[in-house]
Design a protein around this motif. Sequence first.
Motif, PDB file in Angstrom:
ATOM      1  N   ASP A 120     -63.022  97.309 -57.852  1.00 10.19           N
ATOM      2  CA  ASP A 120     -63.588  96.459 -59.221  1.00 10.19           C
ATOM      3  C   ASP A 120     -64.437  95.998 -58.439  1.00 10.19           C
ATOM      4  N   TYR A 121     -65.978  96.053 -57.726  1.00  9.92           N
ATOM      5  CA  TYR A 121     -66.552  95.377 -57.628  1.00  9.92           C
ATOM      6  C   TYR A 121     -68.513  96.239 -57.854  1.00  9.92           C
ATOM      7  N   PRO A 122     -68.750  96.667 -59.618  1.00  8.68           N
ATOM      8  CA  PRO A 122     -69.170  97.078 -59.471  1.00  8.68           C
ATOM      9  C   PRO A 122     -70.963  97.025 -58.910  1.00  8.68           C
ATOM     10  N   GLY A 123     -71.041  95.981 -59.286  1.00  5.53           N
ATOM     11  CA  GLY A 123     -72.151  94.683 -59.800  1.00  5.53           C
ATOM     12  C   GLY A 123     -72.515  95.097 -57.914  1.00  5.53           C
ATOM     13  N   PRO A 124     -72.231  94.333 -56.914  1.00  6.57           N
ATOM     14  CA  PRO A 124     -72.610  94.966 -55.585  1.00  6.57           C
ATOM     15  C   PRO A 124     -72.141  96.289 -55.235  1.00  6.57           C
ATOM     16  N   ALA A 125     -71.368  96.914 -55.693  1.00  8.95           N
ATOM     17  CA  ALA A 125     -72.313  99.030 -55.282  1.00  8.95           C
ATOM     18  C   ALA A 125     -73.411  99.200 -55.696  1.00  8.95           C
ATOM     19  N   LEU A 126     -73.367  99.020 -56.816  1.00 10.06           N
ATOM     20  CA  LEU A 126     -74.845  99.320 -57.535  1.00 10.06           C
ATOM     21  C   LEU A 126     -75.974  98.613 -56.656  1.00 10.06           C
ATOM     22  N   ARG A 127     -76.097  97.686 -56.367  1.00 14.11           N
ATOM     23  CA  ARG A 127     -76.652  97.024 -55.417  1.00 14.11           C
ATOM     24  C   ARG A 127     -76.799  98.146 -54.184  1.00 14.11           C
ATOM     25  N   ASP A 128     -75.599  98.247 -53.879  1.00 11.52           N
ATOM     26  CA  ASP A 128     -75.943  99.152 -51.619  1.00 11.52           C
ATOM     27  C   ASP A 128     -76.730 100.762 -52.413  1.00 11.52           C
ATOM     28  N   PHE A 129     -76.486 100.852 -53.716  1.00 13.84           N
ATOM     29  CA  PHE A 129     -76.675 102.101 -54.378  1.00 13.84           C
ATOM     30  C   PHE A 129     -78.051 102.310 -54.057  1.00 13.84           C
ATOM     31  N   ARG A 130     -78.340 101.182 -55.196  1.00  7.78           N
ATOM     32  CA  ARG A 130     -79.985 101.556 -55.144  1.00  7.78           C
ATOM     33  C   ARG A 130     -80.671 101.072 -53.628  1.00  7.78           C
ATOM     34  N   LEU A 131     -79.930 100.177 -53.260  1.00  4.67           N
ATOM     35  CA  LEU A 131     -80.968  99.756 -51.348  1.00  4.67           C
ATOM     36  C   LEU A 131     -80.682 100.877 -50.874  1.00  4.67           C
ATOM     37  N   CYS A 132     -80.208 101.700 -50.798  1.00  3.70           N
ATOM     38  CA  CYS A 132     -79.265 102.770 -50.126  1.00  3.70           C
ATOM     39  C   CYS A 132     -80.522 104.247 -50.596  1.00  3.70           C
ATOM     40  N   GLY A 133     -81.217 104.037 -52.092  1.00  2.00           N
ATOM     41  CA  GLY A 133     -81.779 104.949 -52.221  1.00  2.00           C
ATOM     42  C   GLY A 133     -83.445 105.026 -52.345  1.00  2.00           C
ATOM     43  N   GLU A 134     -83.552 103.456 -52.172  1.00  3.15           N
ATOM     44  CA  GLU A 134     -84.510 102.605 -51.862  1.00  3.15           C
ATOM     45  C   GLU A 134     -85.353 103.253 -50.970  1.00  3.15           C
ATOM     46  N   LEU A 135     -84.424 103.222 -49.236  1.00  4.92           N
ATOM     47  CA  LEU A 135     -84.350 103.483 -48.234  1.00  4.92           C
ATOM     48  C   LEU A 135     -84.751 105.087 -48.001  1.00  4.92           C
ATOM     49  N   MET A 136     -84.187 105.526 -48.467  1.00  3.40           N
ATOM     50  CA  MET A 136     -84.353 107.325 -48.690  1.00  3.40           C
ATOM     51  C   MET A 136     -85.435 107.587 -49.225  1.00  3.40           C
ATOM     52  N   SER A 137     -86.544 107.317 -50.566  1.00  2.00           N
ATOM     53  CA  SER A 137     -87.457 108.051 -50.861  1.00  2.00           C
ATOM     54  C   SER A 137     -88.733 107.257 -50.288  1.00  2.00           C
TER      55      SER A 137
END
Length: 935
Positions: free
Chosen positions: A699-716
């Motif tokens: 139940d920490y969706p904010g930090p989770a979203l940051r990790d997912f976005r960073l992951c996506g930025e690197l992959m892109s």
Amino acid sequence: MGLVERDEALASLEGLLTSAVTGKGRAVLISGTVASGKSELLHSFAEQAIELGALPITATGSRVERDLPMGVLGQLIHDAPLVAEERDRALALLEEGARTVMSGDPRAETLEPVDAQVVHALCTVLLELSERYPLLVVVDDIHLADRASQLCLAYLLRRLRFARIAAVFSHSDNGRYVETFLETELMRQPHCRRVQLALLSEEGVATLAAERVGKEPAARFAAEWHALSGGNPLLVGALIEDYQDFVRASGESPAEPVVGDRYGQAVVSCLQRGEPQTLQVARGLAVLGDPAMLDRLLDGGAAHVSQALHSLTLTGLLRVGCFRHEVARAAVLGDVGVDRRMDLHRRAAELAHESGASPEVIADHLLEGSRIEAPWVVPLLEDAARLVLREGRVDSAVAYLRLAWRECADEQQRMKITTTLMRAEWRINPGAPAGHLADLTDGLQRGSLRGSDAIVLAQALLWHGRFDDAREVLEYLKESGNDGDLETGTELLIARPWLRCTYPPFHAHLRRTLGEKPRPVIASVAADRRLEATLALAGVLVGERNGRLVETAERILRECHLDEMSMGTVESALLALTYGGWSEQAAPWCDFFMAEAGMRHAPSRQARLAAIRAEIALRQGDMPGAEHHARIALEIIPMSSWGVAVGGPLSSLIIAATAMGKNDVVHEHLSHPVPEAIFQSRYGLHYLYARGRYNLATDYPGPALRDFRLCGELMSTWGIDAPGLVPWRVDAAEACLRLGQPEQARRFAEDQLKRCGPATPRVHGMAMRLFAATGEVRHRPMLLRQAADLLQAGGDRYEMAKTLCDLAAAYQELGEFRRARMISSRAEAVAQECQADPLTRVLSRNGDSGGEVVAALSETEGLAAVLSDAERRVAILAASDYTNREIAGKLYLTVSTVEQHLTRTYRKLNITRRADLPSSLDLGGSRSQLNRVDP
């Protein structure tokens, strides 16, 4: 008399003593091999002598007292119960006899060294004593008695016939002895005879063992104990003691014979009791392992060596020219002084090289021997290392290469040896070669490290996160211009796609540094296969939709074995299958190569394959399997040695443990810092995704979203934003929903759906689930059923359980409680298979509160039993809210046929409409049928 065992010999001696008591003197020579039980037999006989009416007097010959005149006879005199006057006279005679020997002619060994009168007087003392008490004269190891004592005993033997004296001597069959006249004298007398003591038979071993450890162990191990000892009583006793030590330590009986320290000590004891020349031959044999070159090793002559080997065989130490167990050989080697042992190994290495022995045999001697300054040493050690690496003997290869490195004087050759050594050590522990990186980097600057070896260095630096140093190596390749040779060109060609897959930032750097060059001729078939596997993986990661990729990867795996250079090939092919969505095909191949790595004793490869197997298990929804394999990977290679690649097994463990509700395990592993360089590698993507999943679950969706976005930025940025690698948009959508951002969640889900196709049903199904969650409730069941279809095709049981949970919730919200209960029940069963406890608890709570409970389940089952298989399959899908047209498409029927089946079903179940179909109807079908029908 022929060969006899101990009990038979003892009975014969008792008869001898009985005759002597009656005045008929007798003598026996007990002969046998070293440690065959002669001394124990004489000791037992001496103890029984008093019971038989005789007085025993004993003496023992010794090699260290062989030059002590009258020593053995002196032992007999001192042991005899003489009155004071007789003792004084005897001692004076002994002193006089010894003085005569000491002052005699140096040639006394070939003459009579003792005055005949002294001999007569000394023997008379014993003869007179026998008139008062029947005597038993016992001399152990008579062959080691001093010559003067042997002369006196020979004199006594000639006068035994009518005296009350029994004489028993023991004599070793082993070795060469100058003094044989006593044996000759004894055998000339009619009242004397020889008893040859035999080694124990298998039955004799069983009898001895039963007396000491009981009948059951004796019966179980007698044959093997006999084979290990040759029937030598000392060795048998040692094996029994090793057995007893094991039982005392473990509290249980061993499954096989224990061959331990006591056995080794007994072997050494046997050798030390024998002749020095025999001991030297045994030591030489322990060095060589076989007798082929023993005479040259010891400079002793073939006849002498042959006699010693025959003696060792008779003693039970050897079988077919070799020690009966490696423990025996190791014990003999351990008894040799360090300098002498090293000298023997040095000489053995030279002889083996001269005779054309295999490189590994020579290399083993070089490892143990003193230094040899010869031009063939270093090349031979390198050859031996290559040979044993092919056989999976990595530890031996490392030892050979380390010695070659120490002995090599040429700096460039030394760098090549260091590179090979680093590769070999990597197969045991990737952390071990870190100590060589500084030397190799220095060698690169000095120009001693060239070509493909420089690429190996760059790969090792990248693994350990030393990216700046890796860049310097790549720049050196450009500046030195030494990439023109075939091998280096091949390695650079393979490095490009490999870097793109594993360390994407360096792919661009390599392209800028070296430019794009035409493909050279590949140096070998193995290299071509490695390139093909790497290109397949790169194709998957850039999103190629090539159906031939799976065929290519499986063909490569069929052609591969885990030899020295193939790990990269196997790894790339397995990951191509895994990331490409073919986990079902990848799993058995990964299991196969893990077993091969175990047989080849390559723990590093086992760990890397276990990490891949954990990733495969995740994609199959097998959370216990993923945790198991990830733990294996992290146990074989400690986290500190994984370098940036730790993100692979660590992320699998985190995701699996999170799904199973093991938050304490996840917290423990997330508390360990990972290398900062991990986020410049593919492994960092997995780590960010896993950490985000854990934050979402807690139940920490904010930090989770940051990790997912960073992951996506690197992959892109890196150009590897493939659905099969990390489906970050799906979990980003779920985080947005938790944060109350449904529109953003929908955009993430839609974007993921656009990137999916027929080749990615698993990610497509995951995205469809989140897309359904962002829409109206009334549309969710249809979308979630489609998601379930896709996930079933993709083989992910865990994501299937989550989708079914959402479908049950949708039906619940729509008031379709009957359908909600049915779907929830199935979701709970799947979740339990995955051991997903948090999901199971949610489903259990929903089931308890979801509408009225069906009371007449058994009646429904009875009604369902009256349906035909075809009617049941149609009814199950109808109860799950599929339309008639959808049912017809799934079951390959016409819509009219579906309507007819439903009509008959309504009549048999006494209902009038589809909504009245019982939710428990699927229980009437087999489990396999149930699994084939989608919700």
